[in-house]
Each structure stands twice: as structure tokens, then as C-alpha cells.
Enzyme design. Structure first.
Site, PDB file in Angstrom:
ATOM      1  CG  HIS A   1       0.582   6.201  -0.661  1.00 16.88           C
ATOM      2  ND1 HIS A   1      -0.549   6.388  -1.424  1.00 16.88           N
ATOM      3  CD2 HIS A   1       0.147   5.760   0.545  1.00 16.88           C
ATOM      4  CE1 HIS A   1      -1.624   6.064  -0.705  1.00 16.88           C
ATOM      5  NE2 HIS A   1      -1.223   5.687   0.500  1.00 16.88           N
TER       6      HIS A   1
ATOM      7  CG  HIS B   1      -1.800   1.138   1.400  1.00 15.74           C
ATOM      8  ND1 HIS B   1      -3.171   1.026   1.470  1.00 15.74           N
ATOM      9  CD2 HIS B   1      -1.552   2.465   1.518  1.00 15.74           C
ATOM     10  CE1 HIS B   1      -3.718   2.218   1.617  1.00 15.74           C
ATOM     11  NE2 HIS B   1      -2.759   3.116   1.654  1.00 15.74           N
ATOM     12  CD  GLU B   2       1.424   3.356   3.721  1.00 13.36           C
ATOM     13  OE1 GLU B   2       1.507   4.442   3.122  1.00 13.36           O
ATOM     14  OE2 GLU B   2       0.442   3.045   4.421  1.00 13.36           O
TER      15      GLU B   2
END
Lengths: 145, 245
Positions: B129, B125-126
Site C-alpha cells: 500500500h 502487505h502494508e
């Protein structure tokens, strides 16, 4: 639809005799990958997943077509069949990347951020000395030289 | 935020956006209360940290999704250094991880994310980003950008049918196309957590505005993986065809 036409005039003309020299041939996967994708696509769990996302079943036939053409090249050196697979992969690549490049919510960069590796505050660096990740990071850097 | 009494911390100051959930980021060492130590074995911070770091390393060695994200970042000119770009810390139990854009670091909450599976999910998920920050002029203060990157992360790493059911977006009678609803819901939660100054209505409006473009941008994973299938491996294996080798 899967059978190649017996009539010579409808076969795509090709100037290549060695598949390895065709541009973009690197896009072609091992034939088993196409079969695997087809199996996943038509499986019960796969269909449920499609219904959950798209509200309908996806068309899986292209995977099967690519598998058959891939095998034709592997078993019989069928160059036109290989070219068909390359075309299919190019189309797949275009369709997947188009929404990414058309996403204009943000501006595309021409180079990565300059401060990607800017040093962390000294206190943090001190805390990180001799930690597990510190050792592993050094190990990895050493293996790259 | 439940732990803030009104007026004591001005929420319109940018400095507070989400950072109170990660006390170690502000230099406060994690302090366990005596009863936490006695009843829950809390305060074993160093052991906990190493266990977390081991999970992180394991993911980079073995998880197809994390390896894919690593390759995609490296190919984009943003290679990850395990020590520089990742930190295991004690955080507020409301969060399991985060991305600190100021220091360009992924934070894994060692007191919440205790399994390899959880760490894998947080890392992926990160790293999405990070991928967005690497390839685009990503301004986390811009609500449109924040919404877009959260939509993409929810789209690609969350929202299996079961998690959608837990969240209330889907049921056995409401399955068709519910994935998008789950993603909207999850993105809303993420945006509101980081921006306490934004109302739910404002956040929803922005999410709706950018939704179509961001929901269909699947890079670099390229598909919405079906949980417990070989989709992750398929996505990893095909990375060369999309420029991530």
C-alpha cells in the site's frame, strides 16, 4: 534449437570483444540463477502453482536457453551468446513492467509525497522515546553517516 | 462491524472508516479487563510491544520480501524509518494489522500478530500500500484506488492454494485458475472492513471493474511467490533488474 548454428553467416555480428562493455550487460544474472528458475518452473510443485494461477503450464524453455548461453559466455567467451541473454532479459523486463505502467486506475506521480516524513503528533513521539524500534532506528541512521 | 450498535456511530462519516478497529490510534490506551489478565495473561502490553518490535526489526534484517519492499520504497524516494513509519499496538482481534494513510504508518497488532511469519506477511502487505501511495496519486477515499491496492496486496502476499482452500475459493476438484477468485474474495473482505458504508454488491462491482489491470501489476515483487519455496529470495535477488536496488 539450443545448438548454435555452425554456419558463420547466421551468427549475429558483434562489434564487442569484451562482454563487460556491452550496454545493459548488468541485466545478466549469475548463470546458476537461470538454472534455478528452470528447475523451479519444471518442478511438480512449480507446475501445480502455475496451474492454480494460470490454468496451464508456463513455457520454461527460455530459462534453459538463457542458462546455456550464459555458460557459453562464461566458459568460451561467446559474445553473441551473451548478447542473446541480454536481449532475453530486456524482453523479460519489458513484459514484467508493461502492466505496471499501463495500470491507469491511478495517475503516476512524478515525485514522492511531500509529507512522507511529516512529524507524528507530539504525544506519539513522546511514547516512542526509548522503545526498541526507537533505538534500532537511531542505530541505523548513525550507521549511514 | 459487529461491535457497533446501529445509530450510535454514524457510518457515513469518513472519520469512522476502520479506525474503531485500532483504538490506540484514537488515543485510548488499551485496558485489559481483570478476567483477561487472570485467564489469558493479558495486559502485558509493554512486553508484548517489545516482542512485536523485535519481530519487526528481525523482518527488516532477514526477510527477503520485507527487504525487497524496503529497497523498492527507498529507490522510489520513500525510505522507511523504523520508528516513524511502523507502530506496534493493541487492536481489535478482528484485524492483524493495517495502514494508516493519515499518519503514513503501518500498524502491527501486537496482540494478534505474535509470530515472525505473521509480522512478515503484514509488513509486506502494508508496504505494498505504501509503495502504491509513494508512486501514484493514491486516494484511499476513491473506491477504485482502494480496490486496486487491495487486489495487488492480496495478489502478491496471500492466496496460496492452501489459504484459498480455507477461504473456500478452491478445493481438490476446483484448482484451475482459482488464484484469481481467492484474490477477489480477499480484496472484497479488505475493502468492506475499511468502508462499512459500501455494500457487498458495490464493492464487488468496483473490484471487477479494475481487476484485470491491478491483478497483472506485480510490482515491485514481480511474481506471485510460491509459499515455502525460494521464490522470495529469487524476487529479492532480481530487484536490481527492475530498478529497486
Amino acid at each position: 534449437m539450443m545448438m548454435s548454428e555452425g554456419n558463420e553467416e547466421t551468427k549475429p555480428k558483434t562489434e564487442y570483444t569484451d562482454g563487460k562493455n556491452i550496454p545493459n550487460v548488468w541485466l545478466v544474472r549469475p548463470c546458476e540463477s537461470y538454472k534455478d528458475e528452470y528447475t523451479e518452473c519444471t518442478s511438480i510443485k512449480g507446475r501445480f502453482h502455475q496451474y492454480f494461477i494460470y490454468g496451464e503450464n508456463r513455457d520454461c524453455t527460455q530459462w534453459q536457453t538463457d542458462f546455456e548461453n550464459c555458460m557459453k559466455y562464461r566458459l568460451h567467451n561467446d559474445i553473441p551468446a551473451l548478447e542473446t541473454v541480454i536481449q532475453s532479459e530486456s524482453k523479460r523486463r519489458y513484459e514484467r513492467l508493461a502492466p505496471h505502467y499501463l495500470n491507469d486506475v491511478w495517475k503516476h506521480r512524478t515525485s514522492p509525497p511531500e509529507d512522507w516524513n511529516k512529524p507524528l503528533p507530539a504525544k506519539m513521539q513522546e511514547e516512542y522515546k526509548n522503545t526498541y524500534l526507537d533505538h534500532k532506528a537511531r542505530e541505523y541512521k548513525a550507521s549511514q553517516t | 462491524m459487529a461491535d457497533q450498535s446501529s445509530g450510535s456511530t454514524p457510518v457515513d462519516k469518513e472519520d469512522n472508516w476502520g479506525y474503531d478497529l485500532y483504538p490506540e490510534r484514537r488515543g485510548e490506551a488499551a485496558q485489559a479487563k481483570w478476567w483477561q489478565v487472570a485467564l489469558f495473561g493479558a495486559g502485558q502490553t509493554k512486553t508484548e510491544k517489545t516482542a512485536c518490535e523485535r519481530n519487526v526489526y528481525n523482518c527488516f534484517q532477514n526477510s527477503p520480501l520485507v527487504k525487497l519492499m524496503y529497497s523498492a520504497l527507498k529507490a522510489s524516494g520513500c525510505e522507511i524509518d523504523l520508528r516513524r513509519h511502523i507502530a506496534c499496538e493493541v487492536c481489535d482481534v478482528k484485524v492483524s494489522g493495517g495502514y494508516d494513510p493519515r499518519l503514513n504508518q503501518i500498524v502491527i497488532c501486537q496482540n494478534v500478530a505474535r509470530s515472525k511469519g505473521m509480522v512478515q506477511g503484514i509488513l509486506t502487505h502494508e508496504m505494498i500500500h505504501m509503495f502504491d501511495a509513494c508512486r501514484h496519486e493514491l486516494n484511499f477515499k476513491d473506491l477504485n484506488h482502494l480496490a486496486c491496492t487491495e487486489i495487488r496486496a492480496a495478489n502478491l502476499t496471500h492466496c496460496s492454494f492452501l489459504s484459498a482452500m480455507t477461504q473456500g475459493d478452491a478445493s481438490f476438484f476446483r484448482i484451475q485458475k482459482q488464484h484469481a477468485e481467492c484474490v477477489k474474495h480477499k480484496a472484497l473482505g479488505s475493502v468492506l472492513a475499511v468502508r462499512p458504508d459500501v455494500t457487498k454488491e458495490e464493492a464487488l462491482a468496483v473490484i471487477d471493474k479494475v481487476f484485470l489491470k491491478c491483478y497483472n501489476d506485480l510490482e515491485p515483487i514481480g511474481r506471485r511467490v510460491r509459499r515455502n519455496s525460494a521464490d522470495m529470495i529469487r524476487a529479492y535477488k532480481e530487484r536490481g533488474n527492475y530498478g529497486y536496488e
